[in-house]
Design a protein around this motif. Sequence first.
Motif, PDB file in Angstrom:
ATOM      1  N   LYS A  75       0.837  -1.209   0.000  1.00  0.00           N
ATOM      2  CA  LYS A  75       0.000   0.000   0.000  1.00  0.00           C
ATOM      3  C   LYS A  75       0.870   1.256   0.000  1.00  0.00           C
ATOM      4  CE  LYS A  75      -3.838  -2.279   2.348  1.00  0.00           C
ATOM      5  NZ  LYS A  75      -4.567  -2.417   3.627  1.00  0.00           N
ATOM      6  N   TRP A  76       1.952   1.234   0.770  1.00  0.00           N
ATOM      7  CA  TRP A  76       2.844   2.393   0.805  1.00  0.00           C
ATOM      8  C   TRP A  76       3.567   2.566  -0.520  1.00  0.00           C
ATOM      9  CZ3 TRP A  76       5.103   0.883   6.212  1.00  0.00           C
ATOM     10  CH2 TRP A  76       4.192   1.254   7.206  1.00  0.00           C
ATOM     11  N   ARG A  77       3.957   1.462  -1.118  1.00  0.00           N
ATOM     12  CA  ARG A  77       4.592   1.534  -2.441  1.00  0.00           C
ATOM     13  C   ARG A  77       3.622   2.122  -3.457  1.00  0.00           C
ATOM     14  NH1 ARG A  77       6.907  -4.041  -3.202  1.00  0.00           N
ATOM     15  NH2 ARG A  77       4.856  -4.275  -4.110  1.00  0.00           N
ATOM     16  N   ASP A  78       2.361   1.665  -3.409  1.00  0.00           N
ATOM     17  CA  ASP A  78       1.338   2.195  -4.318  1.00  0.00           C
ATOM     18  C   ASP A  78       1.106   3.681  -4.086  1.00  0.00           C
ATOM     19  OD1 ASP A  78       1.083  -0.352  -5.363  1.00  0.00           O
ATOM     20  OD2 ASP A  78      -0.787  -0.808  -4.272  1.00  0.00           O
ATOM     21  N   ALA A  79       1.302   4.137  -2.850  1.00  0.00           N
ATOM     22  CA  ALA A  79       1.143   5.556  -2.514  1.00  0.00           C
ATOM     23  C   ALA A  79       2.416   6.339  -2.807  1.00  0.00           C
ATOM     24  CB  ALA A  79       0.754   5.707  -1.047  1.00  0.00           C
ATOM     25  N   GLU A  80       3.392   5.689  -3.446  1.00  0.00           N
ATOM     26  CA  GLU A  80       4.660   6.305  -3.863  1.00  0.00           C
ATOM     27  C   GLU A  80       5.493   6.809  -2.691  1.00  0.00           C
ATOM     28  OE1 GLU A  80       3.852   9.138  -6.974  1.00  0.00           O
ATOM     29  OE2 GLU A  80       2.928   7.604  -8.232  1.00  0.00           O
ATOM     30  N   MET A  81       5.524   6.013  -1.627  1.00  0.00           N
ATOM     31  CA  MET A  81       6.379   6.350  -0.488  1.00  0.00           C
ATOM     32  C   MET A  81       7.833   6.281  -0.931  1.00  0.00           C
ATOM     33  SD  MET A  81       6.767   4.446   3.224  1.00  0.00           S
ATOM     34  CE  MET A  81       5.338   5.185   3.990  1.00  0.00           C
ATOM     35  N   GLY A  82       8.612   7.249  -0.509  1.00  0.00           N
ATOM     36  CA  GLY A  82      10.028   7.290  -0.834  1.00  0.00           C
ATOM     37  C   GLY A  82      10.859   6.480   0.147  1.00  0.00           C
ATOM     38  N   LEU A  83      12.092   6.235  -0.233  1.00  0.00           N
ATOM     39  CA  LEU A  83      12.989   5.448   0.609  1.00  0.00           C
ATOM     40  C   LEU A  83      13.255   6.132   1.949  1.00  0.00           C
ATOM     41  CD1 LEU A  83      14.746   2.971   0.991  1.00  0.00           C
ATOM     42  CD2 LEU A  83      16.588   4.162  -0.190  1.00  0.00           C
ATOM     43  N   LEU A  84      13.466   7.442   1.935  1.00  0.00           N
ATOM     44  CA  LEU A  84      13.699   8.162   3.181  1.00  0.00           C
ATOM     45  C   LEU A  84      12.468   8.066   4.084  1.00  0.00           C
ATOM     46  CD1 LEU A  84      15.390   9.931   5.034  1.00  0.00           C
ATOM     47  CD2 LEU A  84      14.616  11.924   3.734  1.00  0.00           C
ATOM     48  N   GLU A  85      11.287   8.234   3.501  1.00  0.00           N
ATOM     49  CA  GLU A  85      10.058   8.099   4.287  1.00  0.00           C
ATOM     50  C   GLU A  85       9.982   6.706   4.921  1.00  0.00           C
ATOM     51  OE1 GLU A  85       6.271   9.976   2.429  1.00  0.00           O
ATOM     52  OE2 GLU A  85       7.616   9.465   0.764  1.00  0.00           O
ATOM     53  N   PHE A  86      10.301   5.689   4.126  1.00  0.00           N
ATOM     54  CA  PHE A  86      10.237   4.314   4.605  1.00  0.00           C
ATOM     55  C   PHE A  86      11.217   4.103   5.753  1.00  0.00           C
ATOM     56  CE2 PHE A  86      11.384  -0.276   4.105  1.00  0.00           C
ATOM     57  CZ  PHE A  86      10.157  -0.787   4.522  1.00  0.00           C
ATOM     58  N   GLN A  87      12.413   4.655   5.636  1.00  0.00           N
ATOM     59  CA  GLN A  87      13.402   4.532   6.708  1.00  0.00           C
ATOM     60  C   GLN A  87      12.914   5.201   7.987  1.00  0.00           C
ATOM     61  OE1 GLN A  87      16.694   6.291   4.602  1.00  0.00           O
ATOM     62  NE2 GLN A  87      17.613   4.293   4.180  1.00  0.00           N
ATOM     63  N   VAL A  88      12.274   6.366   7.841  1.00  0.00           N
ATOM     64  CA  VAL A  88      11.748   7.082   9.009  1.00  0.00           C
ATOM     65  C   VAL A  88      10.639   6.263   9.666  1.00  0.00           C
ATOM     66  CG1 VAL A  88      10.483   9.149   9.756  1.00  0.00           C
ATOM     67  CG2 VAL A  88      12.423   9.358   8.173  1.00  0.00           C
ATOM     68  N   ILE A  89       9.747   5.706   8.851  1.00  0.00           N
ATOM     69  CA  ILE A  89       8.649   4.899   9.388  1.00  0.00           C
ATOM     70  C   ILE A  89       9.196   3.668  10.111  1.00  0.00           C
ATOM     71  CG2 ILE A  89       6.627   3.492   8.774  1.00  0.00           C
ATOM     72  CD1 ILE A  89       6.314   6.637   8.677  1.00  0.00           C
ATOM     73  N   LEU A  90      10.189   3.016   9.521  1.00  0.00           N
ATOM     74  CA  LEU A  90      10.786   1.849  10.185  1.00  0.00           C
ATOM     75  C   LEU A  90      11.426   2.233  11.514  1.00  0.00           C
ATOM     76  CD1 LEU A  90      12.438  -0.281   7.363  1.00  0.00           C
ATOM     77  CD2 LEU A  90      10.370  -0.777   8.681  1.00  0.00           C
ATOM     78  N   ALA A  91      12.183   3.326  11.536  1.00  0.00           N
ATOM     79  CA  ALA A  91      12.828   3.774  12.776  1.00  0.00           C
ATOM     80  C   ALA A  91      11.771   4.099  13.835  1.00  0.00           C
ATOM     81  CB  ALA A  91      13.713   4.988  12.510  1.00  0.00           C
ATOM     82  N   TRP A  92      10.721   4.781  13.413  1.00  0.00           N
ATOM     83  CA  TRP A  92       9.625   5.138  14.319  1.00  0.00           C
ATOM     84  C   TRP A  92       8.933   3.887  14.836  1.00  0.00           C
ATOM     85  CZ3 TRP A  92       4.362   4.253  13.409  1.00  0.00           C
ATOM     86  CH2 TRP A  92       3.487   4.863  14.308  1.00  0.00           C
ATOM     87  N   GLY A  93       8.601   2.967  13.948  1.00  0.00           N
ATOM     88  CA  GLY A  93       7.886   1.753  14.332  1.00  0.00           C
ATOM     89  C   GLY A  93       8.698   0.861  15.250  1.00  0.00           C
ATOM     90  N   MET A  94       9.970   0.672  14.921  1.00  0.00           N
ATOM     91  CA  MET A  94      10.824  -0.189  15.742  1.00  0.00           C
ATOM     92  C   MET A  94      11.024   0.407  17.140  1.00  0.00           C
ATOM     93  SD  MET A  94      11.501  -2.851  13.919  1.00  0.00           S
ATOM     94  CE  MET A  94      12.975  -3.646  14.511  1.00  0.00           C
ATOM     95  N   ALA A  95      11.221   1.713  17.222  1.00  0.00           N
ATOM     96  CA  ALA A  95      11.401   2.356  18.526  1.00  0.00           C
ATOM     97  C   ALA A  95      10.134   2.217  19.369  1.00  0.00           C
ATOM     98  CB  ALA A  95      11.769   3.827  18.347  1.00  0.00           C
ATOM     99  N   ASN A  96       8.988   2.508  18.771  1.00  0.00           N
ATOM    100  CA  ASN A  96       7.728   2.384  19.509  1.00  0.00           C
ATOM    101  C   ASN A  96       7.473   0.942  19.925  1.00  0.00           C
ATOM    102  OD1 ASN A  96       5.952   4.928  19.810  1.00  0.00           O
ATOM    103  ND2 ASN A  96       6.917   5.140  17.811  1.00  0.00           N
ATOM    104  N   ALA A  97       7.799  -0.004  19.065  1.00  0.00           N
ATOM    105  CA  ALA A  97       7.599  -1.417  19.383  1.00  0.00           C
ATOM    106  C   ALA A  97       8.494  -1.858  20.540  1.00  0.00           C
ATOM    107  CB  ALA A  97       7.866  -2.280  18.147  1.00  0.00           C
ATOM    108  N   ARG A  98       9.613  -1.181  20.718  1.00  0.00           N
ATOM    109  CA  ARG A  98      10.518  -1.502  21.833  1.00  0.00           C
ATOM    110  C   ARG A  98      10.177  -0.723  23.096  1.00  0.00           C
ATOM    111  NH1 ARG A  98      14.858  -1.588  17.543  1.00  0.00           N
ATOM    112  NH2 ARG A  98      15.257  -3.806  17.266  1.00  0.00           N
TER     113      ARG A  98
END
Length: 156
Positions: A75-98
Motif C-alpha cells: 500500500k505504501w509503495r502504491d502511494a509512492e512512499m520514498g525510501l527516506l520516508e520508509f526509513q523514518v517509518i521503520l525507525a519510528w515503528g521499531m522504537a515504539n515497538a521496543r
Amino acid sequence: MTARKPAASETESFDEFWASVARPTTTIIRGVTVAVPRDMPMLVEQRLEELQDSSSLDDVAELVGLIFGENCLEKWRDAEMGLLEFQVILAWGMANARGQKVTFQEAYDIVQEQAAGGKAPAPNRAARRSRSAATGGPSKATSSGSTGSARKTSRR
C-alpha cells in the motif's frame, strides 16, 4: 477478621489486563491506517536474525507486515512512499515497538544522524570563526624582537 475482597485486577484474566494496558492507537501513514506498534512481536526478532542477509522484497514485506499489518508495504509503495520516508517509518515503528515513544520528527532525526555516520555536520567557516572570536581571551603574546623597541642602556 473479615475476608479481603479480591480486587478486580486479581480476578481478570491476563488478556483482559493486557487489553487495558496496551490500548491500541492508530495513525495514518501515506493514506494507510496502521496501529501504532506497542510491542515487538516475538517472531520479529527471530525473523530479523534469519533474514539479516536477505534482500528479498518478500522478506521485507513479511517483516513490515508483522510490525504494521499485512500488505502495508504494498500500500505504501502504491502511494509512492520514498525510501527516506520508509526509513523514518521503520525507525519510528521499531522504537515504539521496543517501548520508546518516538515522534516522527525524532525518527527522522535518527535516520539523518545515521546517514551522516553518527556525526554532527562539520561547522562551516563562519561558524568556526565566530567560535574563535567568541572566546574573548587575549591574543597570543608575540616576541619582543618583532614588536618592541631596542633597549637603551643608561649612561652614568
